[in-house]
Enzyme design. Sequence first.
Site, PDB file in Angstrom:
ATOM      1  NE  ARG A  28      -3.895  -2.123   2.113  1.00 29.66           N
ATOM      2  CZ  ARG A  28      -4.651  -2.572   1.123  1.00 29.66           C
ATOM      3  NH1 ARG A  28      -4.741  -1.893   0.003  1.00 29.66           N
ATOM      4  NH2 ARG A  28      -5.319  -3.698   1.238  1.00 29.66           N
ATOM      5  CG  ASP A  29       1.457   5.565  -2.287  1.00 26.67           C
ATOM      6  OD1 ASP A  29       1.605   6.420  -1.384  1.00 26.67           O
ATOM      7  OD2 ASP A  29       1.963   5.675  -3.412  1.00 26.67           O
ATOM      8  CB  ILE A  30       2.909   5.681   3.210  1.00 26.02           C
ATOM      9  CG1 ILE A  30       3.967   6.492   2.462  1.00 26.02           C
ATOM     10  CG2 ILE A  30       3.437   4.303   3.584  1.00 26.02           C
ATOM     11  CD1 ILE A  30       5.163   6.869   3.315  1.00 26.02           C
ATOM     12  CG  ASN A  83       4.466   8.923 -12.011  1.00 31.25           C
ATOM     13  OD1 ASN A  83       3.774   9.378 -12.913  1.00 31.25           O
ATOM     14  ND2 ASN A  83       4.012   8.753 -10.789  1.00 31.25           N
ATOM     15  CD  GLU A  91       7.279  12.155  -4.206  1.00 24.89           C
ATOM     16  OE1 GLU A  91       7.193  11.371  -3.240  1.00 24.89           O
ATOM     17  OE2 GLU A  91       6.539  13.143  -4.348  1.00 24.89           O
ATOM     18  CB  VAL A  92      10.980   5.884  -4.677  1.00 29.91           C
ATOM     19  CG1 VAL A  92      11.914   4.723  -4.379  1.00 29.91           C
ATOM     20  CG2 VAL A  92      10.462   6.509  -3.387  1.00 29.91           C
ATOM     21  CG  HIS A  96       7.217   3.097  -8.079  1.00 34.18           C
ATOM     22  ND1 HIS A  96       8.405   3.765  -8.265  1.00 34.18           N
ATOM     23  CD2 HIS A  96       6.306   4.053  -7.792  1.00 34.18           C
ATOM     24  CE1 HIS A  96       8.226   5.065  -8.082  1.00 34.18           C
ATOM     25  NE2 HIS A  96       6.936   5.273  -7.812  1.00 34.18           N
ATOM     26  CG  HIS A  98       1.660   4.733  -8.834  1.00 33.58           C
ATOM     27  ND1 HIS A  98       1.632   5.295  -7.575  1.00 33.58           N
ATOM     28  CD2 HIS A  98       2.825   5.133  -9.401  1.00 33.58           C
ATOM     29  CE1 HIS A  98       2.735   5.996  -7.400  1.00 33.58           C
ATOM     30  NE2 HIS A  98       3.474   5.908  -8.500  1.00 33.58           N
TER      31      HIS A  98
END
Length: 108
Positions: A28-30, A83, A91-92, A96, A98
């Site tokens: 899960r995305d925080i 992305n 950002e990371v 990844h 989503h």
Amino acid sequence: MSCLFCRIVAGEVPATVVHETKTTLAFRDIQPKAPVHVLLIPREHVPNAVDLDGDQLGGLFAAAREVAAGEGVAESGYRLLFNTGPDSGQEVFHAHLHLLGGERLSRL
């Protein structure tokens, strides 16, 4: 190891894991942008989506299908989004995917 997602794979940083295989991890995305917001990553460090090979992409999409079913959004629909690079909002810098759903999403 400085990559946040590599540290999650290694178990050094906690995450709410919803699905895992030998090659992928989904959690899960925080900072969720939808009621269902899961990140799917290859266990191996790959900086950007365009650097993923066919097997890695196939593994991520197969995992996404399983996650969507498990999260109850397979029938109603969901969005899959990569992305790539700073201008995209990445950002990371570990590739990844989503998976967003659980409500009607805005048009792109």
